[in-house]
Design a protein around this motif. Structure first.
Motif, PDB file in Angstrom:
ATOM      1  N   SER A 158      20.816  -5.588  -6.498  1.00  0.00           N
ATOM      2  CA  SER A 158      20.564  -4.950  -5.199  1.00  0.00           C
ATOM      3  C   SER A 158      21.826  -4.927  -4.332  1.00  0.00           C
ATOM      4  CB  SER A 158      19.416  -5.653  -4.471  1.00  0.00           C
ATOM      5  OG  SER A 158      19.856  -6.892  -3.986  1.00  0.00           O
ATOM      6  N   LYS A 191       5.591  -3.606  -0.520  1.00  0.00           N
ATOM      7  CA  LYS A 191       6.168  -4.958  -0.506  1.00  0.00           C
ATOM      8  C   LYS A 191       7.501  -4.987   0.259  1.00  0.00           C
ATOM      9  CE  LYS A 191       2.917  -7.193  -2.569  1.00  0.00           C
ATOM     10  NZ  LYS A 191       2.189  -8.256  -1.876  1.00  0.00           N
ATOM     11  N   ALA A 192       8.258  -3.874   0.197  1.00  0.00           N
ATOM     12  CA  ALA A 192       9.496  -3.800   0.996  1.00  0.00           C
ATOM     13  C   ALA A 192       9.136  -3.844   2.485  1.00  0.00           C
ATOM     14  CB  ALA A 192      10.266  -2.531   0.650  1.00  0.00           C
ATOM     15  N   SER A 209       8.177  -7.419   3.364  1.00  0.00           N
ATOM     16  CA  SER A 209       9.349  -8.309   3.476  1.00  0.00           C
ATOM     17  C   SER A 209      10.060  -8.060   4.801  1.00  0.00           C
ATOM     18  CB  SER A 209      10.323  -8.070   2.309  1.00  0.00           C
ATOM     19  OG  SER A 209       9.717  -8.441   1.104  1.00  0.00           O
ATOM     20  N   TYR A 210      10.208  -6.798   5.176  1.00  0.00           N
ATOM     21  CA  TYR A 210      10.884  -6.477   6.440  1.00  0.00           C
ATOM     22  C   TYR A 210      10.091  -7.057   7.616  1.00  0.00           C
ATOM     23  CZ  TYR A 210      13.673  -3.912   9.825  1.00  0.00           C
ATOM     24  OH  TYR A 210      14.523  -3.598  10.867  1.00  0.00           O
ATOM     25  N   HIS A 232       8.904 -14.246  -2.625  1.00  0.00           N
ATOM     26  CA  HIS A 232       9.235 -13.143  -3.533  1.00  0.00           C
ATOM     27  C   HIS A 232       9.031 -13.605  -4.972  1.00  0.00           C
ATOM     28  CE1 HIS A 232      12.028 -11.295  -0.276  1.00  0.00           C
ATOM     29  NE2 HIS A 232      11.023 -10.480  -0.445  1.00  0.00           N
ATOM     30  N   SER A 237       5.186 -11.519  -0.616  1.00  0.00           N
ATOM     31  CA  SER A 237       5.650 -10.171  -0.910  1.00  0.00           C
ATOM     32  C   SER A 237       5.863 -10.072  -2.425  1.00  0.00           C
ATOM     33  CB  SER A 237       6.937  -9.899  -0.124  1.00  0.00           C
ATOM     34  OG  SER A 237       7.432  -8.614  -0.404  1.00  0.00           O
ATOM     35  N   SER A 269      10.306  -5.654  -4.299  1.00  0.00           N
ATOM     36  CA  SER A 269      10.854  -5.054  -3.077  1.00  0.00           C
ATOM     37  C   SER A 269      12.385  -5.011  -3.106  1.00  0.00           C
ATOM     38  CB  SER A 269      10.397  -5.858  -1.853  1.00  0.00           C
ATOM     39  OG  SER A 269      10.915  -7.172  -1.918  1.00  0.00           O
ATOM     40  N   PHE A 270      13.009  -5.712  -4.075  1.00  0.00           N
ATOM     41  CA  PHE A 270      14.477  -5.797  -4.070  1.00  0.00           C
ATOM     42  C   PHE A 270      15.147  -4.488  -4.499  1.00  0.00           C
ATOM     43  CE2 PHE A 270      14.275 -10.616  -5.304  1.00  0.00           C
ATOM     44  CZ  PHE A 270      13.801 -10.912  -4.036  1.00  0.00           C
ATOM     45  N   GLY A 290       5.978  -0.945  -4.517  1.00  0.00           N
ATOM     46  CA  GLY A 290       7.308  -1.398  -4.088  1.00  0.00           C
ATOM     47  C   GLY A 290       7.527  -1.129  -2.607  1.00  0.00           C
ATOM     48  N   ALA A 291       7.109   0.059  -2.161  1.00  0.00           N
ATOM     49  CA  ALA A 291       7.280   0.397  -0.737  1.00  0.00           C
ATOM     50  C   ALA A 291       6.452  -0.536   0.138  1.00  0.00           C
ATOM     51  CB  ALA A 291       6.878   1.848  -0.486  1.00  0.00           C
TER      52      ALA A 291
END
Ligand SMILES: NC(=O)c1ccc[n+]([C@@H]2O[C@H](COP(=O)([O-])OP(=O)(O)OC[C@H]3O[C@@H](n4cnc5c(N)ncnc54)[C@H](OP(=O)(O)O)[C@@H]3O)[C@@H](O)[C@H]2O)c1
Length: 240
Positions: free
Chosen positions: A224, A147-148, A151-152, A170, A129, A133-134, A144-145
């Motif tokens: 974060s 990679k978020a 990660s989820y 990360h 990821s 994403s943090f 960013g979206a």
């Protein structure tokens, strides 16, 4: 593991940057299946221990066809990805958004579906990821979206899978063709060799999360956790 005890590692995005570095790193001790689109670059990687596998991972039929040819693997590293920025937030580019989400999230889903049955019990799934994403970063609505989401997705796989160890990676900024085109300062930029060293060691010790360089990723993690009102003015300053 093959009869001689050698493990097989499959790496996507093997034709450039981190993926190419990982192929070179693993090839001295493992059998490697190097996945990519670029025929020339894949041929250059081919060796006794490296078997190239060519497909475009945004094409589901190609992904299924390619992985049908894979027998079984010990470690899968889903690393391939793209980065595009939205330069003007007020004229949102939904085609760019779709391209990035498709390549980074949907195509990873194609790979997971096709590869999970191929990972041996006790094997490993590794997903690359990004530390992007943090926190919300300027121009990163799509990257960013994506990679978020990745990660989820990976965290849920950690919750769900019983006989496969899942590792979420990360990275901070790594010097690759992906970041070569960035026109903004990249704090604590690390070399591909350093990045691959971190990933290799983290995967060997079956870490749940690998993040580096710590000076950068720990700072982002700290922000974060703090109220968003503390991050917002900083993010706006980065934007300028
Ligand atoms: N570099 C960084 O600072 C950084 C930081 C955080 C996270 N990451 C993540 O690390 C991963 C690797 O990045 P990198 O910096 O090594 O980038 P890179 O040098 O641009 O390599 C990306 C790789 O992904 C492959 N790829 C892209 N789209 C594909 C597709 N549709 N089908 C098959 N392969 C495809 C590329 O193949 P082609 O050569 O054919 O395009 C290339 O091999 C990415 O997921 C990236 O988001 C990088």
């Amino acid at each position: 593991m093959s009869s001689d005890g050698t493990k097989t590692v499959l790496v996507t995005g093997a034709t450039s940057g981190i993926g190419e570095g990982l192929v070179r790193r693993y090839a001295s001790t493992h059998k490697v299946i190097a996945c990519g689109r670029n025929e020339q670059k894949l041929s250059a990687l081919k060796s006794e221990n490296v078997q190239p596998l060519r497909f475009d991972m945004t094409e589901k039929a190609q992904v299924i066809d390619a992985f049908n040819r894979v027998e079984s693997v010990d470690i899968v590293i889903l690393n391939a990805g793209v980065c595009e920025y939205i330069d003007d937030a007020s004229s949102f580019d939904s085609s760019l958004f779709e391209r990035v989400i498709h390549a980074n999230v949907i195509a990873t889903g194609y790979c997971i579906e096709a590869l999970l049955p191929k990972i041996k019990p006790g094997g490993q799934l590794v997903v690359v990821s990004s530390s992007a994403s943090f926190l919300p970063l300027p121009r990163a609505q799509a990257y960013g979206a994506s990679k978020a989401a990745l990660s989820y997705l990976t965290r849920v796989m950690q919750v769900e899978l019983e006989d496969i160890d899942v590792t979420l990676v990360h990275p901070g900024f790594v010097e690759t063709p992906l970041t070569d085109k960035n026109d903004f300062p990249m704090p604590f930029l690390v070399s591909v060799e350093k990045a691959c060293d971190e990933i290799y060691k983290g995967v060997e010790s079956r870490k749940r999360e690998i993040h580096f360089p710590k000076r950068f990723t720990l700072l982002l993690k700290l922000f974060s956790l703090l109220p968003f009102s503390l991050w917002l003015p900083l993010a706006k300053r980065i934007k300028r």
